[in-house]
Motif scaffolding. Structure first.
Motif, PDB file in Angstrom:
ATOM      1  N   LEU A   1       1.063   6.425   1.656  1.00  0.00           N
ATOM      2  CA  LEU A   1       2.077   7.436   2.003  1.00  0.00           C
ATOM      3  C   LEU A   1       1.572   8.804   1.541  1.00  0.00           C
ATOM      4  O   LEU A   1       1.574   9.128   0.354  1.00  0.00           O
ATOM      5  CB  LEU A   1       3.432   7.093   1.384  1.00  0.00           C
ATOM      6  CG  LEU A   1       4.032   5.774   1.897  1.00  0.00           C
ATOM      7  CD1 LEU A   1       5.373   5.497   1.252  1.00  0.00           C
ATOM      8  CD2 LEU A   1       4.154   5.766   3.420  1.00  0.00           C
ATOM      9  N   ALA A   2       1.128   9.583   2.510  1.00  0.00           N
ATOM     10  CA  ALA A   2       0.480  10.855   2.199  1.00  0.00           C
ATOM     11  C   ALA A   2       1.503  11.894   1.745  1.00  0.00           C
ATOM     12  O   ALA A   2       2.535  12.083   2.392  1.00  0.00           O
ATOM     13  CB  ALA A   2      -0.266  11.351   3.427  1.00  0.00           C
TER      14      ALA A   2
ATOM     15  N   PHE B   1      12.624   7.109   5.214  1.00  0.00           N
ATOM     16  CA  PHE B   1      12.657   6.815   3.768  1.00  0.00           C
ATOM     17  C   PHE B   1      11.272   6.729   3.130  1.00  0.00           C
ATOM     18  O   PHE B   1      11.129   6.917   1.937  1.00  0.00           O
ATOM     19  CB  PHE B   1      13.416   5.501   3.533  1.00  0.00           C
ATOM     20  CG  PHE B   1      12.658   4.282   4.009  1.00  0.00           C
ATOM     21  CD1 PHE B   1      12.650   3.929   5.349  1.00  0.00           C
ATOM     22  CD2 PHE B   1      11.934   3.514   3.119  1.00  0.00           C
ATOM     23  CE1 PHE B   1      11.942   2.819   5.792  1.00  0.00           C
ATOM     24  CE2 PHE B   1      11.219   2.406   3.545  1.00  0.00           C
ATOM     25  CZ  PHE B   1      11.226   2.063   4.888  1.00  0.00           C
ATOM     26  N   ASP B   2      10.243   6.442   3.942  1.00  0.00           N
ATOM     27  CA  ASP B   2       8.893   6.306   3.365  1.00  0.00           C
ATOM     28  C   ASP B   2       8.196   7.666   3.211  1.00  0.00           C
ATOM     29  O   ASP B   2       7.064   7.729   2.734  1.00  0.00           O
ATOM     30  CB  ASP B   2       8.029   5.320   4.180  1.00  0.00           C
ATOM     31  CG  ASP B   2       8.044   5.581   5.673  1.00  0.00           C
ATOM     32  OD1 ASP B   2       9.002   6.198   6.171  1.00  0.00           O
ATOM     33  OD2 ASP B   2       7.097   5.160   6.363  1.00  0.00           O
ATOM     34  N   HIS B   3       8.852   8.734   3.616  1.00  0.00           N
ATOM     35  CA  HIS B   3       8.273  10.074   3.432  1.00  0.00           C
ATOM     36  C   HIS B   3       9.217  11.003   2.669  1.00  0.00           C
ATOM     37  O   HIS B   3       8.791  12.047   2.174  1.00  0.00           O
ATOM     38  CB  HIS B   3       7.916  10.689   4.787  1.00  0.00           C
ATOM     39  CG  HIS B   3       7.045   9.786   5.612  1.00  0.00           C
ATOM     40  ND1 HIS B   3       5.707   9.618   5.345  1.00  0.00           N
ATOM     41  CD2 HIS B   3       7.335   8.960   6.638  1.00  0.00           C
ATOM     42  CE1 HIS B   3       5.209   8.729   6.200  1.00  0.00           C
ATOM     43  NE2 HIS B   3       6.175   8.309   6.985  1.00  0.00           N
TER      44      HIS B   3
ATOM     45  N   VAL C   1      -5.396  15.673   8.770  1.00  0.00           N
ATOM     46  CA  VAL C   1      -4.843  14.577   7.975  1.00  0.00           C
ATOM     47  C   VAL C   1      -3.485  14.241   8.601  1.00  0.00           C
ATOM     48  O   VAL C   1      -3.108  14.874   9.591  1.00  0.00           O
ATOM     49  CB  VAL C   1      -4.697  14.995   6.480  1.00  0.00           C
ATOM     50  CG1 VAL C   1      -6.048  15.178   5.821  1.00  0.00           C
ATOM     51  CG2 VAL C   1      -3.848  16.276   6.345  1.00  0.00           C
ATOM     52  N   ALA C   2      -2.769  13.256   8.040  1.00  0.00           N
ATOM     53  CA  ALA C   2      -1.515  12.844   8.693  1.00  0.00           C
ATOM     54  C   ALA C   2      -0.513  12.302   7.680  1.00  0.00           C
ATOM     55  O   ALA C   2      -0.797  12.251   6.477  1.00  0.00           O
ATOM     56  CB  ALA C   2      -1.822  11.804   9.769  1.00  0.00           C
ATOM     57  N   SER C   3       0.651  11.863   8.173  1.00  0.00           N
ATOM     58  CA  SER C   3       1.729  11.387   7.292  1.00  0.00           C
ATOM     59  C   SER C   3       1.367  10.090   6.564  1.00  0.00           C
ATOM     60  O   SER C   3       1.838   9.843   5.460  1.00  0.00           O
ATOM     61  CB  SER C   3       3.013  11.145   8.100  1.00  0.00           C
ATOM     62  OG  SER C   3       3.414  12.323   8.754  1.00  0.00           O
ATOM     63  N   HIS C   4       0.562   9.231   7.212  1.00  0.00           N
ATOM     64  CA  HIS C   4       0.075   8.000   6.575  1.00  0.00           C
ATOM     65  C   HIS C   4      -1.444   8.102   6.443  1.00  0.00           C
ATOM     66  O   HIS C   4      -2.123   8.511   7.405  1.00  0.00           O
ATOM     67  CB  HIS C   4       0.391   6.773   7.433  1.00  0.00           C
ATOM     68  CG  HIS C   4       1.835   6.373   7.413  1.00  0.00           C
ATOM     69  ND1 HIS C   4       2.341   5.410   6.569  1.00  0.00           N
ATOM     70  CD2 HIS C   4       2.889   6.829   8.137  1.00  0.00           C
ATOM     71  CE1 HIS C   4       3.647   5.272   6.788  1.00  0.00           C
ATOM     72  NE2 HIS C   4       4.003   6.123   7.732  1.00  0.00           N
ATOM     73  N   ALA C   5      -1.979   7.696   5.286  1.00  0.00           N
ATOM     74  CA  ALA C   5      -3.433   7.714   5.065  1.00  0.00           C
ATOM     75  C   ALA C   5      -4.148   6.877   6.121  1.00  0.00           C
ATOM     76  O   ALA C   5      -5.212   7.244   6.616  1.00  0.00           O
ATOM     77  CB  ALA C   5      -3.754   7.202   3.665  1.00  0.00           C
ATOM     78  N   SER C   6      -3.526   5.743   6.494  1.00  0.00           N
ATOM     79  CA  SER C   6      -4.154   4.848   7.476  1.00  0.00           C
ATOM     80  C   SER C   6      -4.309   5.539   8.832  1.00  0.00           C
ATOM     81  O   SER C   6      -5.230   5.234   9.588  1.00  0.00           O
ATOM     82  CB  SER C   6      -3.316   3.577   7.636  1.00  0.00           C
ATOM     83  OG  SER C   6      -1.966   3.925   7.924  1.00  0.00           O
ATOM     84  N   GLN C   7      -3.413   6.481   9.147  1.00  0.00           N
ATOM     85  CA  GLN C   7      -3.463   7.146  10.455  1.00  0.00           C
ATOM     86  C   GLN C   7      -4.691   8.037  10.621  1.00  0.00           C
ATOM     87  O   GLN C   7      -5.163   8.241  11.732  1.00  0.00           O
ATOM     88  CB  GLN C   7      -2.180   7.970  10.681  1.00  0.00           C
ATOM     89  CG  GLN C   7      -0.951   7.093  10.893  1.00  0.00           C
ATOM     90  CD  GLN C   7       0.324   7.907  10.998  1.00  0.00           C
ATOM     91  OE1 GLN C   7       0.455   8.965  10.385  1.00  0.00           O
ATOM     92  NE2 GLN C   7       1.289   7.414  11.758  1.00  0.00           N
TER      93      GLN C   7
ATOM     94  N   GLU D   1       0.819  -1.221   0.000  1.00  0.00           N
ATOM     95  CA  GLU D   1       0.000   0.000   0.000  1.00  0.00           C
ATOM     96  C   GLU D   1       0.851   1.270   0.000  1.00  0.00           C
ATOM     97  O   GLU D   1       0.356   2.350  -0.260  1.00  0.00           O
ATOM     98  CB  GLU D   1      -0.981  -0.010   1.180  1.00  0.00           C
ATOM     99  CG  GLU D   1      -0.384   0.235   2.571  1.00  0.00           C
ATOM    100  CD  GLU D   1       0.342  -0.962   3.198  1.00  0.00           C
ATOM    101  OE1 GLU D   1       0.597  -1.962   2.496  1.00  0.00           O
ATOM    102  OE2 GLU D   1       0.683  -0.879   4.399  1.00  0.00           O
ATOM    103  N   TRP D   2       2.136   1.119   0.282  1.00  0.00           N
ATOM    104  CA  TRP D   2       3.008   2.301   0.270  1.00  0.00           C
ATOM    105  C   TRP D   2       3.269   2.785  -1.158  1.00  0.00           C
ATOM    106  O   TRP D   2       3.530   3.950  -1.378  1.00  0.00           O
ATOM    107  CB  TRP D   2       4.353   2.005   0.961  1.00  0.00           C
ATOM    108  CG  TRP D   2       4.261   1.962   2.451  1.00  0.00           C
ATOM    109  CD1 TRP D   2       3.129   2.117   3.215  1.00  0.00           C
ATOM    110  CD2 TRP D   2       5.341   1.770   3.373  1.00  0.00           C
ATOM    111  NE1 TRP D   2       3.449   2.015   4.547  1.00  0.00           N
ATOM    112  CE2 TRP D   2       4.790   1.810   4.672  1.00  0.00           C
ATOM    113  CE3 TRP D   2       6.709   1.556   3.228  1.00  0.00           C
ATOM    114  CZ2 TRP D   2       5.571   1.651   5.817  1.00  0.00           C
ATOM    115  CZ3 TRP D   2       7.489   1.398   4.360  1.00  0.00           C
ATOM    116  CH2 TRP D   2       6.920   1.446   5.644  1.00  0.00           C
TER     117      TRP D   2
END
Ligand code: ZN
Length: 315
Positions: free
Chosen positions: A81-82, A130-132, A267-273, A59-60
């Motif tokens: 990854l927002a 690394f994911d952002h 909103v946040a750094s991850h959509a799931s959050q 999903e990333w």
């Protein structure tokens, strides 16, 4: 960016070809040896960035259609990854980039919304993992935009995460990026008609941060919080985290700051959050109200604070 496996294959390829050279005369051989040396050096340079594998997180990198969140704030990230685009009268701001391979996806998302990728003038991040930040160096090179970061994050951004207190292995896990300006808690960021306030929310990384944005649409004004939630990365006891002596206090300050914030949407750094996929389906019409969710925010912070307190008890 090539991954570690491709780099190893490349080295092996070079080695095989080196073996077959001995049938050439010595001068030609010398030139070829120099060429191979250059290739090997290139391989070693390319190898210096090792993005951790994200196969456990499809999903990333899964694409997600971009959309307008509220006013001049748009979602241009992947499924989880927002990445946020703030459009202004003097060029645009991009917050976060996802993985190294996500640059072209972000570019397509921005263009699908009708904006120009090359109008990005300012780059920001919520945290140097690394994911952002994976594609930040690439996007900075492509657009020539400036990168402003929270002061305590500058070292990690500049060394590609090599010195990250929890995830650092001595090898950069994203391409190092040159920092153009340092921000501190409460600083106002202005570009054209856009105004954001940077809030230092350390703990997850030493310079993790959130942003408050005032934006308006055809109907009204909104205060939007782009939150970096203080999840715990280290498996060590806080007292044993010698690379980050103030970590427990930083988390405590971050929880206090985050609980005191006032906003209309978050909103946040991850959509799931922030439950993006629960709140909004890809074909839904523009509706900022779905992100009006103080209760969801309070619960997310309370849950994380419980984890933090449990971690403290390990001391
Ligand atoms: Zn992180």
């Amino acid at each position: 960016m090539v991954n570690a496996h491709q780099q190893f294959s490349f080295s092996f390829f070079t080695f095989e070809h080196q073996q077959s050279l001995f049938m050439f005369n010595s001068s030609l051989r010398r030139q070829l040896v120099i060429f191979i040396f250059a290739l090997t050096s290139f391989t070693l340079t390319a190898q210096t960035v090792q993005e951790p594998t994200s196969t456990a997180h499809p999903e990333w990198s899964r694409p997600f259609p971009p959309f307008r969140i509220a006013g001049n704030l748009y979602y241009v990230g992947t499924w989880d990854l927002a990445c946020y685009l703030v459009t202004t009268t003097k060029g645009n701001i991009l917050i976060n980039t996802g993985l190294a391979a996500s640059a072209s996806q972000i570019k397509s998302s921005i263009e699908a919304l009708g904006f120009r990728f090359f109008d990005i003038k300012l780059l920001l991040t919520t945290q140097a993992h690394f994911d952002h930040l994976g594609a930040m160096a690439t996007i900075k090179k492509m657009t020539g935009a400036k990168l402003w970061v929270n002061g305590p994050e500058a070292a990690v951004v500049s060394d590609g995460g090599r010195s990250d207190y929890a995830m650092g292995t001595g090898v950069p896990f994203f391409e190092p990026v040159k920092v153009d300006s340092l921000l501190k808690h409460g600083d106002t960021i202005k570009l054209g008609d856009a105004v954001l306030v940077m809030l230092s929310h350390p703990g997850h990384t030493k310079g993790s941060c959130s942003y408050l944005l005032k934006t308006r649409d055809e109907k009204r004004w909104y205060t939007v919080l782009i939150a970096n939630l203080p999840t715990i990365v280290t498996e060590k006891k806080f007292a044993d985290e010698t690379d980050y002596p103030g970590i427990a206090k930083d988390y405590a300050k971050t929880f206090a700051s985050m609980k005191s914030l006032n906003f209309d949407l978050w909103v946040a750094s991850h959509a799931s959050q922030f439950g993006l996929h629960r709140k909004r389906k890809p074909r839904d019409k523009y509706n900022p109200a779905v992100f009006n969710d103080r209760a969801g925010y309070d619960k997310a912070i309370a849950d994380l604070q419980k984890q933090y307190e449990a971690h403290l008890k390990k001391q």
